[in-house]
Design an enzyme around this catalytic site. Sequence first.
Site, PDB file in Angstrom:
ATOM      1  N   LYS A   1      -8.702  -0.888   6.239  1.00  9.71           N
ATOM      2  CA  LYS A   1      -8.507   0.513   6.413  1.00  9.71           C
ATOM      3  C   LYS A   1      -9.904   1.529   6.995  1.00  9.71           C
ATOM      4  O   LYS A   1     -10.704   0.263   7.218  1.00  9.71           O
ATOM      5  CB  LYS A   1      -8.540   0.972   5.027  1.00  9.71           C
ATOM      6  CG  LYS A   1      -7.514   2.363   5.157  1.00  9.71           C
ATOM      7  CD  LYS A   1      -6.039   2.332   4.724  1.00  9.71           C
ATOM      8  CE  LYS A   1      -5.707   3.873   4.893  1.00  9.71           C
ATOM      9  NZ  LYS A   1      -4.042   3.629   5.102  1.00  9.71           N
TER      10      LYS A   1
ATOM     11  N   ASP B   1      -3.143   7.834   9.401  1.00  6.37           N
ATOM     12  CA  ASP B   1      -2.826   8.087   7.837  1.00  6.37           C
ATOM     13  C   ASP B   1      -3.367   9.739   7.441  1.00  6.37           C
ATOM     14  O   ASP B   1      -3.073  10.441   8.975  1.00  6.37           O
ATOM     15  CB  ASP B   1      -4.346   7.138   7.042  1.00  6.37           C
ATOM     16  CG  ASP B   1      -4.233   7.450   5.378  1.00  6.37           C
ATOM     17  OD1 ASP B   1      -3.167   6.490   4.558  1.00  6.37           O
ATOM     18  OD2 ASP B   1      -4.772   8.021   5.148  1.00  6.37           O
TER      19      ASP B   1
HETATM   20  P1  NDP Z   1      -0.651  13.682   6.950  1.00 11.94           P
HETATM   21  O1  NDP Z   1      -1.688  14.231   7.166  1.00 11.94           O
HETATM   22  O2  NDP Z   1       0.156  14.281   7.508  1.00 11.94           O
HETATM   23  O3  NDP Z   1      -0.604  14.711   5.561  1.00 11.94           O
HETATM   24  C1  NDP Z   1      -1.049  15.200   4.757  1.00 11.94           C
HETATM   25  C2  NDP Z   1      -0.547  16.289   3.695  1.00 11.94           C
HETATM   26  O4  NDP Z   1      -1.025  16.744   2.256  1.00 11.94           O
HETATM   27  C3  NDP Z   1      -0.878  17.438   4.265  1.00 11.94           C
HETATM   28  O5  NDP Z   1      -0.400  18.563   3.639  1.00 11.94           O
HETATM   29  C4  NDP Z   1      -2.190  18.631   3.667  1.00 11.94           C
HETATM   30  O6  NDP Z   1      -2.481  19.079   3.196  1.00 11.94           O
HETATM   31  C5  NDP Z   1      -2.035  17.617   1.718  1.00 11.94           C
HETATM   32  N1  NDP Z   1      -3.511  16.650   1.667  1.00 11.94           N
HETATM   33  C6  NDP Z   1      -4.307  16.032   2.040  1.00 11.94           C
HETATM   34  N2  NDP Z   1      -5.554  15.837   1.577  1.00 11.94           N
HETATM   35  C7  NDP Z   1      -5.342  16.995   0.844  1.00 11.94           C
HETATM   36  C8  NDP Z   1      -6.321  16.966  -1.091  1.00 11.94           C
HETATM   37  N3  NDP Z   1      -7.032  16.854  -1.163  1.00 11.94           N
HETATM   38  N4  NDP Z   1      -5.454  18.308  -1.169  1.00 11.94           N
HETATM   39  C9  NDP Z   1      -4.099  18.783  -1.664  1.00 11.94           C
HETATM   40  N5  NDP Z   1      -3.362  18.208  -0.175  1.00 11.94           N
HETATM   41  C10 NDP Z   1      -4.315  17.414   0.415  1.00 11.94           C
HETATM   42  O7  NDP Z   1      -0.833  12.327   6.022  1.00 11.94           O
HETATM   43  P2  NDP Z   1       0.701  11.756   5.493  1.00 11.94           P
HETATM   44  O8  NDP Z   1       1.227  12.202   4.966  1.00 11.94           O
HETATM   45  O9  NDP Z   1       0.290  10.349   6.082  1.00 11.94           O
HETATM   46  O10 NDP Z   1      -0.814  10.569   4.192  1.00 11.94           O
HETATM   47  C11 NDP Z   1      -0.201  11.375   2.393  1.00 11.94           C
HETATM   48  C12 NDP Z   1      -0.999  10.311   2.194  1.00 11.94           C
HETATM   49  O11 NDP Z   1       0.270   9.147   2.112  1.00 11.94           O
HETATM   50  C13 NDP Z   1      -1.817   9.527   2.034  1.00 11.94           C
HETATM   51  O12 NDP Z   1      -2.065   9.050   0.786  1.00 11.94           O
HETATM   52  C14 NDP Z   1      -1.501   8.195   2.917  1.00 11.94           C
HETATM   53  O13 NDP Z   1      -2.247   7.205   2.408  1.00 11.94           O
HETATM   54  C15 NDP Z   1      -0.204   7.974   2.928  1.00 11.94           C
HETATM   55  N6  NDP Z   1       0.330   6.978   3.600  1.00 11.94           N
HETATM   56  C16 NDP Z   1       0.588   6.912   4.582  1.00 11.94           C
HETATM   57  C17 NDP Z   1       1.664   6.570   5.387  1.00 11.94           C
HETATM   58  C18 NDP Z   1       1.637   6.951   7.111  1.00 11.94           C
HETATM   59  O14 NDP Z   1       2.140   6.127   7.332  1.00 11.94           O
HETATM   60  N7  NDP Z   1       1.140   8.357   7.279  1.00 11.94           N
HETATM   61  C19 NDP Z   1       1.967   4.684   4.783  1.00 11.94           C
HETATM   62  C20 NDP Z   1       1.785   4.683   3.830  1.00 11.94           C
HETATM   63  C21 NDP Z   1       1.114   6.482   2.838  1.00 11.94           C
HETATM   64  P3  NDP Z   1      -3.388  20.165   4.677  1.00 11.94           P
HETATM   65  O15 NDP Z   1      -2.133  19.749   6.008  1.00 11.94           O
HETATM   66  O16 NDP Z   1      -3.823  21.628   4.214  1.00 11.94           O
HETATM   67  O17 NDP Z   1      -4.518  19.280   5.158  1.00 11.94           O
HETATM   68  O1  2IT Z   2      -0.908   3.280   3.917  1.00 13.31           O
HETATM   69  C1  2IT Z   2      -0.735   2.610   4.541  1.00 13.31           C
HETATM   70  O2  2IT Z   2       0.630   2.143   4.640  1.00 13.31           O
HETATM   71  C2  2IT Z   2      -0.667   3.684   6.314  1.00 13.31           C
HETATM   72  N1  2IT Z   2      -1.769   4.841   6.353  1.00 13.31           N
HETATM   73  C3  2IT Z   2       0.011   3.522   7.139  1.00 13.31           C
HETATM   74  C4  2IT Z   2      -0.713   1.688   7.978  1.00 13.31           C
HETATM   75  C5  2IT Z   2       0.052   1.135   8.862  1.00 13.31           C
HETATM   76  O3  2IT Z   2      -0.344  -0.172   9.349  1.00 13.31           O
HETATM   77  O4  2IT Z   2       0.720   1.301   9.472  1.00 13.31           O
END
Ligand code: NDP
Ligand code: 2IT
Length: 449
Positions: free
Chosen positions: A129, A169
């Site tokens: 990461k 992420d």
């Molecule tokens: P994005 O940046 O697309 O969206 C994040 C969302 O969460 C936004 O709505 C944001 O609000 C909110 N958020 C972020 N930090 C905080 C906080 N500290 N307090 C409150 N709200 C918060 O991220 P993703 O959707 O990609 O990721 C979301 C989660 O999923 C994370 O835990 C990530 O590690 C996990 N994940 C992501 C993957 C991926 O493929 N993208 C794969 C697997 C897991 P705001 O817009 O106000 O910042």
């Molecule tokens: O937490 C996760 O699994 C991700 N943010 C996606 C990682 C990836 O390599 O697609």
Amino acid sequence: MKDSATGITEFIANLEKQNPHEPEFRQAVTEVIHDLIPFIAANPRYQNKMLLERLSEPDRIITFRISWMDDAGNIRINRGYRVQNCNAIGPYKGGIRFHPSVNLSILKFLAFEQTLKNSLTGLPMGGAKGGADFDPKGKSDAEVMRFCQSMILELWRYIGPDTDVPAGDIGVGGREVGYMFGQYKRLSNSFTGTFTGKGVDFGGSLGRTEATGYGAVYILSEVLIQNKEDIAGKRVLISGSGNVAVYAAEKAVQMGAIVTTLSDSGGFIYDKNGFNAEKLACIKQLKFTERSRIEKYCDHFDAEFHAGKKPWSIPAEIALPCATQNEIQVVDARTLVDNGCKYLVEGANMPTAIDAISLLLASRVHFVPGKAANAGGVAVSGLEMTQNSLRLVWSAREVDIKLHDIMRGIHQKCARHGSEADGFINYSKGANIAGFIKVADAMLALGVV
Ligand code: NDP
Ligand code: 2IT
């Protein structure tokens, strides 16, 4: 051989001594070792090989300065990182996070979780990461581009298609991956699958954008089938309104669920009638195109905005936390259970605190941890790597079928290793053990390296 309780106490004491300022990292490791120390005690093959100690000490941590210039001509400095946790089963693989809260503790927890998650997918990917304490909010496209280029100017020498393959992420989506890949391509003078989550015109896989959210709902439906229930008509709470949250909502709605909440860091919206395709299009416009605030949804549709609050007080059968770590504390878990929540599936990484997980399991809530539930994203990243190596493009349908199969496979692995005497499946335990076995077997075969 020590008994497991003593082993756990000693392991945690040493973890604290070695990582005193890293609470999130210690939380992620602690949650896992409660299942793995007893498992190792019952399986001599894994004993006295220091496997857990090796897995919880990253192979390598790279940290560096990122200097860039904002639109006003000011010089800005951020801190960049890449944590390469373990490459026993494949090249390092994992996302990059841009958020002001990013620090070593958070990236070490994410790289550790990623190692077990990637193993669960069945694809050959190690765990890593990276990220930076850069806040993309309010930055122009040009500023984001210069930041990404400066970051890759340092990071490019440590990554590569057979070495380490980053992706998105929090705060890193298609725009940022595009800028980072563009700079990597220029510096390396090669067009390779070194990033995933790329645009579909330049090597990205169809279905990668939707994969994490869709995958979480696919595993949720497996859990429901296991319990002879149907998602149709069930009320679902979702937190976040980013990549994972919005596509989880989309798939849940397509399958007939009533999704009533989404949120961002400003608060949550409650639409008691449930979202539909038109309403989700409005959310995508607000959050992805305008990069604006979710409360503006209430200017377009009849809904409540709860400033500064999380959605867990709204009654529902299913909760999908899809925002960030530790967004469900024990009081939130208590409220969810009291309001009739029976399923909690983690779209985010480690959104549930350890004592909240204990409460959910004691209340017989079907709890699926992030390392199993959100693995669809990295799984399709793995499929993107395969397509890049083969120089082929699979159709959206082919990718979706493979994603569905992978999520079904993860459900089966968790059920195999997490089933209890009364038939209840402890998915957390199942995911920890199943994810560990493949990595541990590889580590044993590879010797002390
Ligand atoms: P994005 O940046 O697309 O969206 C994040 C969302 O969460 C936004 O709505 C944001 O609000 C909110 N958020 C972020 N930090 C905080 C906080 N500290 N307090 C409150 N709200 C918060 O991220 P993703 O959707 O990609 O990721 C979301 C989660 O999923 C994370 O835990 C990530 O590690 C996990 N994940 C992501 C993957 C991926 O493929 N993208 C794969 C697997 C897991 P705001 O817009 O106000 O910042
Ligand atoms: O937490 C996760 O699994 C991700 N943010 C996606 C990682 C990836 O390599 O697609």
